[in-house]
Design a protein around this motif. Structure first.
Motif, mmCIF file in Angstrom:
data_model
loop_
_atom_site.group_PDB
_atom_site.id
_atom_site.type_symbol
_atom_site.label_atom_id
_atom_site.label_comp_id
_atom_site.label_asym_id
_atom_site.label_seq_id
_atom_site.Cartn_x
_atom_site.Cartn_y
_atom_site.Cartn_z
ATOM 1 N N VAL A 143 -21.447 29.079 -86.893
ATOM 2 C CA VAL A 143 -20.334 28.485 -87.655
ATOM 3 C C VAL A 143 -20.800 27.591 -88.792
ATOM 4 N N GLU A 346 -13.646 31.180 -82.974
ATOM 5 C CA GLU A 346 -14.302 31.011 -84.267
ATOM 6 C C GLU A 346 -14.361 32.322 -85.050
ATOM 7 N N ASN A 348 -15.445 34.119 -89.090
ATOM 8 C CA ASN A 348 -16.518 34.019 -90.081
ATOM 9 C C ASN A 348 -15.930 34.070 -91.484
ATOM 10 N N TYR A 516 -17.132 23.287 -88.666
ATOM 11 C CA TYR A 516 -16.557 24.028 -87.547
ATOM 12 C C TYR A 516 -15.080 24.300 -87.788
ATOM 13 N N THR A 519 -13.688 27.357 -89.506
ATOM 14 C CA THR A 519 -13.788 28.651 -88.818
ATOM 15 C C THR A 519 -12.638 28.869 -87.841
#
Length: 672
Positions: A143, A346, A348, A516, A519
């Protein structure tokens, strides 16, 4: 077993009590004085001194009272005012994977794709794998960092630049993400065991069910990112982080390491059959210095009968055999079953097009439109209108954009990729009926369930499964538990309390970090823009009000435990970092995440001690410091209670263990 332990405890109490009543208590083996001993008993008592005979606590009280237990051979140790706590219980840790072995390891350092390529090339030079062999790169921060450039536009390109002759697998530090070079992608096998490779063609054919777990570029070819079960197409052991043969050479390193951070009890949160050899050797060599529950892991989706149906009976039979194998062991049991309800949230943002998280959500994920700032970090500039006529038509005929030229033309015309018109609710790890049936079968066999939950739809499914299983066997006294609970519908959070479930929260995740947050948050809340705290956390945003509802669960009657999930993020289970974040919901100077969900230091200590011991079914022996219980305790260098009371809870993270005692013996001592 419980009867035998209870009897030994009762005898110890009677002996201690009768000795005190006679005025001549038996001399202890060890007396600790001048400390602040926080017992975590029902009254949260604090004592000044403690006496230990054999492996049992025989006295807790004042320095003056402890003198009666000092005999000619008694060792007396001064604590110099240090805080003593019960030995800590990590209720969700991948213990065998915590060892820091000599491997290619990014150690969660944020790197660009160019730097990753150079690092991996250096590992190939150092470890010298033969052509065609696999190099595994550990602890990739999936991340943070990962910035692209013209030469390294994808993970695949970066890893290909490191080698096209060695198969490269990069393991995410969360155990759910991975990346492969072209050689690795080419080795993917179908269900018949034939190598057909991961490609645009196979993702449209035999591997269609995995398409949401494989990152692709604008033309639909794999970009190197391969997540969740899709990893097994290339490497069936993608969930095993360490070489178990290497661990077996000196298995005592596992409990020794955990003891060094204060842990004297834990759940192995995904105990696979091949890992049990490590525990068997620890038992045989009498070097297991912790109380352990194994959460046995079997994969329903990959355990089939000859006719293709799920082999529920076979999994139950194997689980019962393992439980019986350890039933008479005083330190290790296998009474839990691990289930994954979903994966992770999470996404990308730097992929082209951005990939989505795969945790199971009650609402469709947003499709943010990203650019990059001057540092190459993703920046949210807007959102795709999934309800627009353009997206409706695009979804009907995505194949018309399957070529790179067509996708590029769409991007140029509309500012986003055609694949960003896709509507996704994420994925349950298994189909809902499979999860419900598997949980019911294991419950009927007398097991306690431990369910990995990230998304709110996964939580609802897990709760439905546990409630249905309890209704099927009429047993609501099992120690069923959930892990993580990252996003929760608040009514479901209250159901956790109503069902009296244990939750092994990973408290160190409960903070705000822009690298973080970008994401996750934009995919859940379309008001989030930019890439700073202020723009990603607009007032009333969905994530802040639904993430990690610790206090809501506790107030509803849920039982708070604590699970580090190590080596996720870091090999270090870092219990005091977890404690600090539970109290502050923040790290560094960043604002807190959902401050209304903070809990007190005393609550999180109980999560790490007596509640964890109750969850894992050894609270009759450990989890609190009381006369008759086992002498499992730690001495630490800071008074974390005083720090929290003085509004210095963040400093709790810097606490270190000075000594750890297990069953009356010192099993770790720091250099002083």
């Amino acid at each position: 077993m419980r009867t035998r332990h209870a009897l030994s405890w009762l005898i110890a109490i009677i002996v201690a009590g009768s000795a005190q009543g006679a005025g001549t208590p038996a001399a202890a083996d060890l007396v600790l004085t001048d400390g602040r001993i926080y017992t975590v008993d029902a009254k949260r008592t604090t004592a000044q001194a403690m006496a230990i005979k054999d492996d049992r606590i025989v006295f807790l009280g004042s320095n003056a009272g402890a003198k009666a237990y000092i005999g000619a051979s008694t060792k007396v140790s001064e604590l110099h005012g240090h805080l003593v706590l019960p030995g800590l219980v990590d209720a969700h840790v991948h213990a065998l994977d915590t060892l820091d072995l000599d491997v290619c390891n990014l150690n969660s350092k944020q790197v660009t794709l160019r730097q990753m390529s150079q690092f991996v090339a250096a590992c190939i030079s150092r470890y010298k794998p033969a052509d065609g062999q696999r190099l595994i790169v550990h602890q990739w921060d999936y991340v943070g960092g990962n910035q692209t450039d013209e030469k390294y536009p994808t993970l695949r390109a970066a890893l290909d630049a490191a080698s096209t002759k060695v198969e490269i697998e990069v393991l995410g530090n969360d155990a759910h993400h991975a990346a492969f070079n072209s050689l690795g992608l080419s080795h993917a096998k179908n269900s018949a065991g034939k190598i057909i490779g991961l490609s645009k063609a196979t993702l449209a054919g035999e591997f269609a069910q995995y398409k949401d777990f494989v990152g692709v570029d604008g033309s639909g070819e794999p970009n190197g990112a391969v997540n969740e079960d899709a990893r097994y197409l290339i490497n069936p052991n993608s969930m095993v982080y360490v070489d178990l043969d290497e661990v077996l050479k000196a298995p005592q390193r596992v409990p020794q390491y955990l003891n060094s951070v204060g842990i004297t009890g834990f759940m192995d949160a995904m105990a696979i059959p091949s890992g049990q050899a490590v525990y068997d050797k620890l038992i045989a060599t009498n070097t297991l210095t912790a109380r352990v529950q194994l959460a046995q892991f079997y994969d329903p989706s990959r355990t089939r009968n000859a006719d293709g149906s799920i082999d529920y009976d076979g999994m139950v039979k194997r689980a019962v055999q393992e439980r019986e194998k350890y039933a008479a062991n005083p330190l290790l049991h296998a009474e839990f079953i691990k289930v994954f309800a979903d994966g992770v949230l999470e996404a990308n943002p730097l992929a082209t097009p951005p990939t989505l998280g795969n945790a199971a959500s009650l609402r469709p994920f947003n499709q943010p439109i990203f650019t990059v700032d001057k540092d190459g970090r993703p920046f949210v500039k807007g959102y795709v209108d999934l309800g627009s006529e353009l997206c409706k038509q695009t979804r009907k005929d995505l194949n018309r954009y399957s070529s790179a030229d067509a996708a590029s033309a769409f991007l140029k015309a509309h500012g986003y990729y055609p694949a960003q018109c896709i509507i996704s609710y994420g994925h349950l790890q298994h189909e809902r009926p499979v999860i419900l049936e598997y949980v019911k079968r294991m419950h009927l066999a007398g097991f306690n369930l431990h369910i990995h939950v990230i998304g709110d739809r996964a939580l609802r499914t897990a709760l439905d499964a546990i409630e249905a299983a309890r209704a099927a066997d009429g047993n609501s006294a099992t120690h069923d538990s959930l892990a993580h609970v990252q996003i929760a519908d608040l009514d479901d959070a209250k159901r956790i309390g109503r069902d009296r479930l244990y939750v092994a929260f990973t408290y160190s995740w409960m903070d705000t970090l822009p690298d973080y947050d970008i994401t996750v948050i934009p995919f859940l809340d379309s008001k989030a823009l930019g890439n700073t705290y202020a723009t990603l956390h607009p007032p009333g945003n969905f994530y802040d009000s639904h993430a990690y509802p610790v206090k809501t669960v506790a107030e509803a009657g849920g039982i708070l435990a604590a699970g580090s999930d190590a080596p996720v993020g870091t090999h270090d289970p870092q219990p005091f970092v977890n404690m600090a974040t539970a109290v502050t919901r923040a790290v560094g100077k960043e604002p807190p995440l959902g401050p209304d969900q903070k809990i007190s230091i005393r609550d999180v200590i109980e999560a790490y001690t007596i509640n964890g011991a109750r969850m894992l079914k050894f609270d009759h022996e450990a989890g609190s410091l009381e006369v008759g219980k086992s002498a499992d305790f730690i001495e630490v260098d800071q008074d974390i209670l005083a720090l929290a009371d003085a509004n210095k809870a963040a400093d709790i993270a810097n606490t270190h263990v000075l000594a750890t005692w297990f069953k009356g013996k010192e099993v770790y001592a720091a250099k002083r």
